[in-house]
Design a protein around this motif. Structure first.
Motif, mmCIF file in Angstrom:
data_model
loop_
_atom_site.group_PDB
_atom_site.id
_atom_site.type_symbol
_atom_site.label_atom_id
_atom_site.label_comp_id
_atom_site.label_asym_id
_atom_site.label_seq_id
_atom_site.Cartn_x
_atom_site.Cartn_y
_atom_site.Cartn_z
ATOM 1 N N VAL A 53 17.817 -23.775 -22.998
ATOM 2 C CA VAL A 53 17.763 -22.601 -22.120
ATOM 3 C C VAL A 53 19.094 -21.882 -22.176
ATOM 4 C CG1 VAL A 53 16.027 -23.501 -20.520
ATOM 5 C CG2 VAL A 53 18.446 -23.936 -20.063
ATOM 6 N N GLN A 54 19.042 -20.580 -21.976
ATOM 7 C CA GLN A 54 20.283 -19.800 -21.912
ATOM 8 C C GLN A 54 20.296 -19.026 -20.596
ATOM 9 O OE1 GLN A 54 21.647 -17.973 -25.421
ATOM 10 N NE2 GLN A 54 22.967 -16.532 -24.371
ATOM 11 N N LEU A 55 21.321 -19.311 -19.784
ATOM 12 C CA LEU A 55 21.444 -18.645 -18.479
ATOM 13 C C LEU A 55 22.165 -17.322 -18.683
ATOM 14 C CD1 LEU A 55 22.621 -21.763 -16.409
ATOM 15 C CD2 LEU A 55 20.307 -21.080 -17.043
ATOM 16 N N LEU A 56 21.594 -16.255 -18.137
ATOM 17 C CA LEU A 56 22.118 -14.921 -18.414
ATOM 18 C C LEU A 56 22.665 -14.233 -17.162
ATOM 19 C CD1 LEU A 56 19.259 -13.404 -20.621
ATOM 20 C CD2 LEU A 56 21.412 -14.397 -21.412
ATOM 21 N N ARG A 83 22.926 -23.042 -22.583
ATOM 22 C CA ARG A 83 23.937 -22.036 -22.922
ATOM 23 C C ARG A 83 24.090 -21.104 -21.737
ATOM 24 N NH1 ARG A 83 24.806 -22.546 -28.206
ATOM 25 N NH2 ARG A 83 23.151 -23.484 -29.449
ATOM 26 N N PHE A 84 25.194 -20.377 -21.689
ATOM 27 C CA PHE A 84 25.365 -19.397 -20.613
ATOM 28 C C PHE A 84 26.234 -18.264 -21.121
ATOM 29 C CE2 PHE A 84 28.472 -22.774 -20.230
ATOM 30 C CZ PHE A 84 29.684 -22.119 -20.068
ATOM 31 N N THR A 85 25.863 -17.048 -20.740
ATOM 32 C CA THR A 85 26.638 -15.893 -21.165
ATOM 33 C C THR A 85 26.315 -14.716 -20.252
ATOM 34 O OG1 THR A 85 27.268 -14.641 -23.128
ATOM 35 C CG2 THR A 85 24.951 -14.938 -22.813
ATOM 36 N N THR A 86 27.289 -13.889 -19.887
ATOM 37 C CA THR A 86 28.655 -13.827 -20.345
ATOM 38 C C THR A 86 29.601 -14.322 -19.249
ATOM 39 O OG1 THR A 86 28.235 -11.926 -21.756
ATOM 40 C CG2 THR A 86 30.454 -12.230 -21.058
ATOM 41 N N SER A 87 30.695 -14.954 -19.642
ATOM 42 C CA SER A 87 31.688 -15.395 -18.661
ATOM 43 C C SER A 87 32.796 -14.350 -18.580
ATOM 44 C CB SER A 87 32.323 -16.711 -19.100
ATOM 45 O OG SER A 87 31.347 -17.705 -19.220
ATOM 46 N N HIS A 88 33.163 -13.976 -17.379
ATOM 47 C CA HIS A 88 34.307 -13.074 -17.204
ATOM 48 C C HIS A 88 35.559 -13.937 -17.030
ATOM 49 C CE1 HIS A 88 37.063 -10.146 -15.568
ATOM 50 N NE2 HIS A 88 36.203 -9.193 -15.873
ATOM 51 N N PRO A 89 36.640 -13.633 -17.780
ATOM 52 C CA PRO A 89 37.832 -14.487 -17.714
ATOM 53 C C PRO A 89 38.383 -14.650 -16.292
ATOM 54 C CG PRO A 89 37.990 -12.955 -19.547
ATOM 55 C CD PRO A 89 36.762 -12.560 -18.776
ATOM 56 N N ARG A 90 38.286 -13.607 -15.505
ATOM 57 C CA ARG A 90 38.835 -13.664 -14.148
ATOM 58 C C ARG A 90 38.167 -14.785 -13.329
ATOM 59 N NH1 ARG A 90 41.956 -10.787 -10.055
ATOM 60 N NH2 ARG A 90 41.507 -12.174 -8.353
ATOM 61 N N ASP A 91 36.877 -14.975 -13.533
ATOM 62 C CA ASP A 91 36.128 -15.959 -12.727
ATOM 63 C C ASP A 91 35.877 -17.248 -13.506
ATOM 64 O OD1 ASP A 91 35.894 -14.035 -10.698
ATOM 65 O OD2 ASP A 91 34.176 -13.133 -11.710
#
Ligand code: SAM
Ligand code: SF4
Length: 467
Positions: A223-226, A260-268
């Motif tokens: 699975v990919q978490l969006l 999988r997971f996308t997208t990650s924001h660097p701040r969080d």
């Protein structure tokens, strides 16, 4: 989110059948004699939204067709992240100029939200305009169209609700997408998303976990978490799971082998995410962490809310994991005010981080964004030159990193056949592997592949068959 999109339909285009179960839930309602055609542009979230929109239509008795000319209802799910993407939609709409009273044309997604009712002026033959924040109203909008209404719109972004459907028509046979958070509360100076997709709304963790269990029953193990910013996830239910806790919970659902997971924001992006990856083998060895620029000055103009050094701290955290984690990114060149020195800092960042992949774009000014007020300082030609230099530098890095994998063995989830009569699949780190084997019917299987050759964008190998 990596863009252009990363939805691989090799298995479908190679003639692989959908799982019977996946077929079963496309036949959810008696046919009503109407047909629809749905074309999608843009990111994975748009593709997954389209899977849900198709689910809504199928559950109302519509049948999906492959050609717009055969359809009673033609829908375009659109992207406006860069100007070119938005233009494509108007060229599609131009095809229907003059109209056909029997055929309904609709514009969904970001261009729909951005242009709103102005679309009716530009293309009067359009009958439906609906942004993604209003998809929950789709059944009602469809009912109005079926009742003969000429023009209907869903353009509300002021919502706390998410778009959940009872039926989703999943297009990828082996990887299932799930939205866990919609919208975006950041305000990056170049980006239309907060305007086109509305404020952040997270889905309750119980609902997400129930969907994951349902996906396992349908035969999915990946699975990919969006979300535009998945790690801003805030569980609205009393359980109040953090994003890292949600990852752990999904990874522990029986039958799930890859998350999988996308997208990650660097701040969080917090160390708990890396700790969760360390603790749960089902969480894939891959983090997509868009940096956008290597210059702190440009990052500040972009309103990214982190400096180069803070970004590099996140990278160090990912690199400190117990297993190697592949890192990929998004980069924009030619943002207003980007000097030759700023661009050089982006190149040195590539050298320092050693990404396994990068999606790179020329800055494109967009309506309703803060960057529109900044004078464009980088001519188009220079943007093109910087993009070429950057892509060449990154290509060399990828070639070297992939060559270092020759001789190693990886687990590959097989999702198609390549043109060269090889099988193709992905590693947990999201690398594409083409491989040979004497076995047949490998679609959907996890196999061990030893890498024998490497290119900048994919690997070649041979299946290791246990004796
Ligand atoms: N939410 C993700 C994030 O924060 O990184 C990005 C979402 S956006 C759909 C995907 C990528 O498109 C961005 O990371 C950025 O690199 C690129 N992008 C967005 N707006 C752009 C613009 N105006 N011009 C060029 N590239 C843009
Ligand atoms: Fe756009 Fe920034 Fe939100 Fe990503 S975090 S969707 S780039 S505004």
């Amino acid at each position: 989110m990596g863009d252009p999109i990363d939805v691989r339909l090799d298995a479908l285009s190679s003639g692989a059948p959908l799982r019977p179960e996946a077929r079963r839930h496309t036949a959810v309602a008696p046919r009503n004699g109407r047909t629809f055609y749905l074309e999608t542009f843009g990111c994975q979230m748009n593709f997954h939204d389209s899977e849900k929109v198709a689910g809504v239509l199928l559950s109302r008795g519509y049948q999906q067709v492959d050609s717009p000319d055969e359809a009673d209802l033609v829908l375009y799910n659109t992207c406006s992240i860069r100007e070119k993407a938005a233009q494509k939609v108007f060229s599609r709409l131009g095809h229907w100029r003059g109209g056909n009273a029997q055929r309904i044309i609709g514009v969904l997604g970001c261009v729909g939200q951005q242009e709103g009712e102005a679309i009716f002026e530009r293309a009067p033959w359009v009958s439906l305009v609906c942004g993604s924040a209003s998809y929950r109203k789709l059944p009602q909008l469809l009912a109005e169209l079926e009742a003969g209404h000429r023009r209907v719109t869903g353009l509300d972004t002021d919502t706390e609700e998410t778009f959940e459907t009872e039926f989703t028509r999943r297009d990828h046979p082996f990887r299932a997408y799930l939205t866990i958070i919609e919208g975006c509360d950041k305000s990056c100076a170049y980006c239309v998303v907060p305007f086109t997709r509305g404020p952040e709304r997270s889905r309750a963790s119980d609902s997400i976990l129930a969907e994951v269990r349902g996906l396992v029953e349908l035969g999915y193990s990946e699975v990919q978490l969006l979300g535009q910013n998945v790690n801003a996830y805030r569980d609205p239910s009393p359980k109040r799971l953090s994003f890292a806790e949600l990852l752990a919970a999904v990874a522990q659902v029986a039958g799930i082998r890859r998350v999988r997971f996308t997208t990650s924001h660097p701040r969080d992006f917090h160390p708990e995410i890396v700790q969760a990856i360390d603790a749960h083998p089902a969480l894939c060895d891959h983090v997509h962490l868009p940096v956008q620029s290597g210059s702190t000055r440009v990052l500040s103009l972009m309103r990214r809310e982190y400096t180069r050094d803070q970004y590099l701290e996140r990278v160090a955290c990912v690199r400190s994991a117990h297993r190697p984690i592949s890192l990929t990114t998004d980069i924009i060149v030619g943002f207003p005010g980007e000097t030759a020195q700023d661009f050089e800092e982006t190149l040195t960042l590539l050298d320092e981080v050693q990404y396994d992949g990068a999606f790179s774009f020329k800055f494109s000014p967009r309506p309703n964004t803060a960057a529109l007020a900044l004078p464009e300082t980088v001519p188009e030609e220079e943007k093109g030159r910087r993009l070429t230099v950057l892509q060449e530098r990154q290509r060399t890095i990828q070639q070297r990193r992939n060559e270092a994998l020759i001789g190693q063995t990886f687990e590959v989830l097989v999702d198609g056949r390549s043109r060269l009569e090889q099988w193709v699949g992905r590693t947990s780190s999201n690398r594409v592997v083409n491989f040979t084997t004497r076995r047949e019917n490998l679609l959907g299987e996890y196999v061990q592949v030893r890498i024998t050759r490497a290119g900048p964008h994919s690997l070649v190998g041979e299946q290791v068959i246990p004796s």
